[in-house]
Structure formats: structure tokens, C-alpha cells
Enzyme design. Structure first.
Site, PDB file in Angstrom:
ATOM      1  N   HIS A  43       6.210   8.999  53.446  1.00  0.00           N
ATOM      2  CA  HIS A  43       6.543   9.710  52.185  1.00  0.00           C
ATOM      3  C   HIS A  43       6.593  11.210  52.478  1.00  0.00           C
ATOM      4  O   HIS A  43       5.557  11.853  52.624  1.00  0.00           O
ATOM      5  CB  HIS A  43       5.489   9.423  51.113  1.00  0.00           C
ATOM      6  CG  HIS A  43       5.816  10.036  49.777  1.00  0.00           C
ATOM      7  ND1 HIS A  43       5.769   9.323  48.610  1.00  0.00           N
ATOM      8  CD2 HIS A  43       6.201  11.280  49.428  1.00  0.00           C
ATOM      9  CE1 HIS A  43       6.116  10.098  47.601  1.00  0.00           C
ATOM     10  NE2 HIS A  43       6.371  11.313  48.072  1.00  0.00           N
ATOM     11  N   HIS A  45       8.779  15.095  51.768  1.00  0.00           N
ATOM     12  CA  HIS A  45       9.812  15.944  51.152  1.00  0.00           C
ATOM     13  C   HIS A  45      10.277  16.949  52.193  1.00  0.00           C
ATOM     14  O   HIS A  45       9.494  17.809  52.618  1.00  0.00           O
ATOM     15  CB  HIS A  45       9.251  16.678  49.932  1.00  0.00           C
ATOM     16  CG  HIS A  45       8.812  15.741  48.853  1.00  0.00           C
ATOM     17  ND1 HIS A  45       9.651  15.334  47.834  1.00  0.00           N
ATOM     18  CD2 HIS A  45       7.636  15.099  48.648  1.00  0.00           C
ATOM     19  CE1 HIS A  45       8.999  14.480  47.044  1.00  0.00           C
ATOM     20  NE2 HIS A  45       7.769  14.316  47.519  1.00  0.00           N
ATOM     21  N   LYS A 129      13.823   5.160  45.358  1.00  0.00           N
ATOM     22  CA  LYS A 129      12.659   5.842  44.783  1.00  0.00           C
ATOM     23  C   LYS A 129      12.762   5.899  43.260  1.00  0.00           C
ATOM     24  O   LYS A 129      13.764   6.339  42.704  1.00  0.00           O
ATOM     25  CB  LYS A 129      12.572   7.272  45.342  1.00  0.00           C
ATOM     26  CG  LYS A 129      11.434   8.113  44.784  1.00  0.00           C
ATOM     27  CD  LYS A 129      10.064   7.626  45.237  1.00  0.00           C
ATOM     28  CE  LYS A 129       8.933   8.315  44.483  1.00  0.00           C
ATOM     29  NZ  LYS A 129       8.521   9.575  45.050  1.00  0.00           N
ATOM     30  N   HIS A 167       6.799   6.468  41.972  1.00  0.00           N
ATOM     31  CA  HIS A 167       5.923   7.536  41.494  1.00  0.00           C
ATOM     32  C   HIS A 167       5.241   6.946  40.265  1.00  0.00           C
ATOM     33  O   HIS A 167       5.846   6.850  39.199  1.00  0.00           O
ATOM     34  CB  HIS A 167       6.707   8.806  41.153  1.00  0.00           C
ATOM     35  CG  HIS A 167       5.813   9.918  40.706  1.00  0.00           C
ATOM     36  ND1 HIS A 167       5.560  11.042  41.459  1.00  0.00           N
ATOM     37  CD2 HIS A 167       5.051  10.047  39.593  1.00  0.00           C
ATOM     38  CE1 HIS A 167       4.698  11.824  40.836  1.00  0.00           C
ATOM     39  NE2 HIS A 167       4.374  11.238  39.685  1.00  0.00           N
ATOM     40  N   HIS A 205       1.508   7.694  46.993  1.00  0.00           N
ATOM     41  CA  HIS A 205       0.423   8.661  46.791  1.00  0.00           C
ATOM     42  C   HIS A 205      -0.597   8.219  45.722  1.00  0.00           C
ATOM     43  O   HIS A 205      -0.768   8.862  44.698  1.00  0.00           O
ATOM     44  CB  HIS A 205       0.957  10.060  46.465  1.00  0.00           C
ATOM     45  CG  HIS A 205       2.134  10.106  45.516  1.00  0.00           C
ATOM     46  ND1 HIS A 205       2.136   9.491  44.288  1.00  0.00           N
ATOM     47  CD2 HIS A 205       3.326  10.720  45.630  1.00  0.00           C
ATOM     48  CE1 HIS A 205       3.293   9.719  43.706  1.00  0.00           C
ATOM     49  NE2 HIS A 205       4.033  10.463  44.488  1.00  0.00           N
ATOM     50  N   ASP A 279       3.249  12.955  51.556  1.00  0.00           N
ATOM     51  CA  ASP A 279       3.773  13.644  50.366  1.00  0.00           C
ATOM     52  C   ASP A 279       3.793  15.157  50.593  1.00  0.00           C
ATOM     53  O   ASP A 279       3.612  15.934  49.660  1.00  0.00           O
ATOM     54  CB  ASP A 279       2.968  13.299  49.112  1.00  0.00           C
ATOM     55  CG  ASP A 279       3.732  13.663  47.835  1.00  0.00           C
ATOM     56  OD1 ASP A 279       4.966  13.832  47.912  1.00  0.00           O
ATOM     57  OD2 ASP A 279       3.091  13.782  46.781  1.00  0.00           O
TER      58      ASP A 279
HETATM   59  O1  DOR Z   1       3.237  17.263  43.960  1.00  0.00           O
HETATM   60  C1  DOR Z   1       4.341  16.752  44.065  1.00  0.00           C
HETATM   61  N1  DOR Z   1       5.382  17.430  44.589  1.00  0.00           N
HETATM   62  N2  DOR Z   1       4.508  15.502  43.624  1.00  0.00           N
HETATM   63  C2  DOR Z   1       5.715  14.945  43.563  1.00  0.00           C
HETATM   64  O2  DOR Z   1       5.807  13.830  43.107  1.00  0.00           O
HETATM   65  C3  DOR Z   1       6.930  15.702  43.969  1.00  0.00           C
HETATM   66  C4  DOR Z   1       6.591  16.773  44.908  1.00  0.00           C
HETATM   67  C5  DOR Z   1       7.715  17.771  45.096  1.00  0.00           C
HETATM   68  O3  DOR Z   1       8.842  17.335  45.326  1.00  0.00           O
HETATM   69  O4  DOR Z   1       7.459  18.969  45.040  1.00  0.00           O
HETATM   70 ZN    ZN Z   2       6.435  12.941  46.831  1.00  0.00          ZN
END
Ligand code: DOR
Ligand code: ZN
Length: 376
Positions: A43, A45, A129, A167, A205, A279
Site C-alpha cells: 500500500h 502513495h 481500490k 479504505h 491500514h 501507506d
Molecule cells: O492519511 C492518508 N493519506 N490516508 C489516506 O487514505 C490517503 C493518504 C493520501 O493520499 O494522502
Molecule cells: Zn493510503
């Protein structure tokens, strides 16, 4: 002289005698090494543009593969967009890197079953997702009514054996933010698995003992969970300790200590249902330290050190490798990595920040000393 301790799943090296059996505590002057199968991040970003260029080297130097989240602007809702995003990630990789991005699609109320067929045929997309609309960063195009609007797509995902990554929070403003995961399990996940017991689901998460119980009581191979370093190491006090701490704000928000303890117990139990998903969610410092700060913790540079810390403190280093490197690929039906990484007991200080032309990113545990260091 450095000697080596062989354990079922990993190798510890001491500069003392070779010992076979279970983990032994460090004695004075020793430097332990922990060799693990290359971990993956299930997971992550990675963003796009200059932020992608800035953060990708951290993940690429620690992990073999990563499930890449699709919450860009605009979101990655089609297979062709996912393939284009994968190309821009591959272009941004350091030349020597073997890192493999595993792409995901962003589910909307109007995603069509044919898109799932294309996703499967592409060989590039590994999951879909679910962002409940309004739940988190760039989730405004997410789903408003999962079973009401997305059932045909979910049925196609069962046919194509594509997992749904969740999520897991309701977005009803009347529900207390600390209860949103629990209510999501009761009102969305339970009906979903009742309706589609063959759908593979990863609860992303997880933050509560309710989620731990839900996953533990569900069918192995169908329901699993990713766990972040922050939800293993921090509780909700960390958001407010000594003043508001924007760099400890993420979603789902950190919970009370009893929940953290339940998650640690779950991941260190040896259960195959829990695996590594950082995450890691970078935001520029000025977007965190402002009147309406973004949710997200940037942990890619420290995640492996932090997971090792959690397992060591729980006396469960022998369970670390399955969590970081086996349970994830086994769930996704992918081969385990062949290469190895080494973590060394060598205290190091996490940088206060990472600076780029566009601004700064503050990592999790900035300025703190960590014990385990990845040998690069
Ligand atoms: O804290 C988070 N940031 N939770 C999420 O679900 C998305 C992520 C983000 O993309 O910044
Ligand atoms: Zn995330």
C-alpha cells in the site's frame, strides 16, 4: 569477527559465537544483522510529477514491488490511465533499480465491468481500490453506495480474481471519527462478504481491534489486512503531544492505545492474514503545517526500521519476514522475491526533512534515532 545466527526465516549475525535456535538478545559490543527476503509494500502513495521524482527512490531502494494507490488528480480510473501511470513511474526510477510498480484502479460509481476485464488482460493492474466518497485525500470521485452502485463490477472482480482494497471508513459526518472503521465493518464489509463470499478483500491500514477481530474471524485467502508503521507504533496521543502534531495526522486517524496493542499482537502472532503496507503518503510540509492540513504520513525512508523495531520489542523477530515478504505475495498469488536485504543494528538519526526544488517533506520520526538500519 562476525558470526551468523541461522533462524527458520532469517539470519542474525553477531560478532560472537555462532548459535542455532531462537533469537538471543544483544550482548554488549555486538552488531546484529537481520537478512530478509526482499520486502514488498502492499500500500503506497507515489504521487506524480516532481513529488513522484522526489519520493520514488526511497521506496525503490527498500522494496521489490509496491501496490501503487490511484488517488491522483484526476484519479486513475481506467486501465489505460494505470498503464500510463506505470510508465511514468518506470521512467522516474533510478537506472539500476529493479523496483516493480503494481497498479490499481480507483473505483467509482460508474466503473464498468468491462474495465475489470481490461484490467486483467493488461497484466499491469493487480487490484481495485475503494475510497468511500469524501473519506480521505482525493476521494471526492469515490463510491457513494458500494452494493447499490458497484455490484456488477464486484461480481466481475470475483470472476477475474482481482482483489478489492478497502479504505474502511464510513463518511457519515454524524459518526464519530474514532468509530468510523468499526461502523464501516458492520454496515459495509459484513454485508459485502455475505453477498460476495468469493471476493478477495484487503482491509487497508487497519487501526482498531474491531478490524483485527474481523480479519481474524474471516476466511483465510479471501480477507486480509495491511498494517502501517504508524498504527503499530503510535496512538492518538501522538497527534496532540506537546501541541498539535500535523505530521502524525493520517487517515484512518490514529486510535487509542488498546487498539494499537491489538494490532501489534495480530501482526506478531504469525498469522498469514496480515502484511506490510506502509501507506506512505507524502505531502509537502506547507500542506501539512497549515490551517487545514492534509492527512498522510511519509514513512517510506523509515518503514523497514520501524517494522523491525515493533517485532523486536514484541520478541517476535522470527515472525518479521513472513509479514514483510511472504504473506503479501502469497495473498496476491504472486511469487515471493528471490533477492535479500540486510538490516543492521546500527543506530542512525532520521533526517529532519528532505528538501526538493518544490519544498520539503518531513518523514515519520524526523530527528529521532532508530536502531535498525537498512544496508544499501
Ligand atoms: O492519511 C492518508 N493519506 N490516508 C489516506 O487514505 C490517503 C493518504 C493520501 O493520499 O494522502
Ligand atoms: Zn493510503
Amino acid at each position: 569477527m562476525i558470526k551468523t545466527l541461522y533462524l527458520p526465516c532469517y539470519v542474525l549475525k553477531f560478532n560472537s559465537a555462532k548459535i542455532e535456535g531462537h533469537y538471543l538478545s544483544k550482548s554488549k559490543g555486538t552488531k546484529m544483522e537481520l537478512t530478509l527476503t526482499q520486502p514488498d509494500d502492499w500500500h503506497l502513495h507515489l504521487r506524480d510529477g516532481s513529488l513522484l521524482d522526489a519520493v520514488l527512490p526511497h521506496s525503490a531502494s527498500h522494496f521489490g514491488r509496491a501496490i501503487v494507490m490511484p488517488n491522483l488528480r484526476p484519479p486513475v480510473t481506467t486501465t489505460s490511465a494505470a498503464v500510463a501511470y506505470r510508465e511514468s513511474i518506470t521512467r522516474a526510477l533510478p537506472a539500476s533499480s529493479n523496483f516493480t510498480p503494481l497498479m490499481t484502479l480507483y473505483l467509482t460509481d460508474s466503473t464498468k465491468p468491462d474495465e475489470i476485464k481490461l484490467a486483467r488482460q493488461s497484466g499491469a493492474v493487480f487490484a481495485v481500490k475503494l475510497y468511500p466518497a469524501g473519506a480521505t485525500t482525493n476521494s471526492q470521485d469515490g463510491v457513494t453506495d458500494l452494493l447499490g452502485k458497484c455490484l456488477p463490477v464486484l461480481e466481475e472482480m470475483v470472476k477475474q480474481d482481482i482483489p478489492l482494497l478497502v479504505h474502511g471508513e464510513v463518511t457519515d459526518a454524524a459518526v464519530d471519527i474514532f468509530d468510523r472503521e468499526k461502523v464501516f465493518i458492520e454496515t459495509v464489509l459484513q454485508p459485502l462478504i455475505h453477498k460476495l463470499p468469493q471476493l478477495k478483500i484487503v482491509m487497508e491500514h487497519i487501526t482498531t481491534s474491531d478490524a483485527v477481530r474481523f480479519v481474524e474471524s474471516s476466511k483465510e485467502g479471501f480477507i486480509a489486512a495491511t498494517v502501517t508503521p504508524q498504527h503499530l507504533l503510535l496512538n492518538r496521543n501522538s497527534i496532540f503531544q506537546g501541541g498539535l502534531q500535523p505530521h502524525n495526522y493520517c487517515l484512518p486517524v490514529l486510535k487509542r492505545e488498546t487498539h494499537r496493542q491489538a494490532i501489534v499482537a495480530a501482526v506478531t502472532s504469525g498469522s498469514k492474514k496480515f502484511f506490510l503496507g506502509t501507506d506512505s503518503a507524502p505531502h509537502e510540509k506547507r500542506r501539512k503545517e497549515c490551517p487545514c492540513g492534509c492527512a498522510g504520513i511519509y514513512n517510506a525512508p523509515v518503514a523497514l526500521s520501524l517494522y523491525a523495531k515493533v517485532f523486536e520489542e514484541a520478541g517476535a523477530l522470527d515472525k518479521l519476514e513472513a509479514f514483510t515478504s511472504f504473506n503479501g505475495p502469497d495473498f496476491y498469488g504472486l511469487p515471493r522475491n528471490k533477492s535479500k536485504i540486510t538490516l543492521k543494528k546500527n543506530p542512525w538519526v532520521v533526517p529532519e526533512s528532505f528538501s526538493f526544488a518544490f519544498g520539503e517533506i518531513i518523514p515519520m520520526f524526523a530527528g529521532k534515532t532508530l536502531e535498525w538500519q537498512l544496508l544499501l
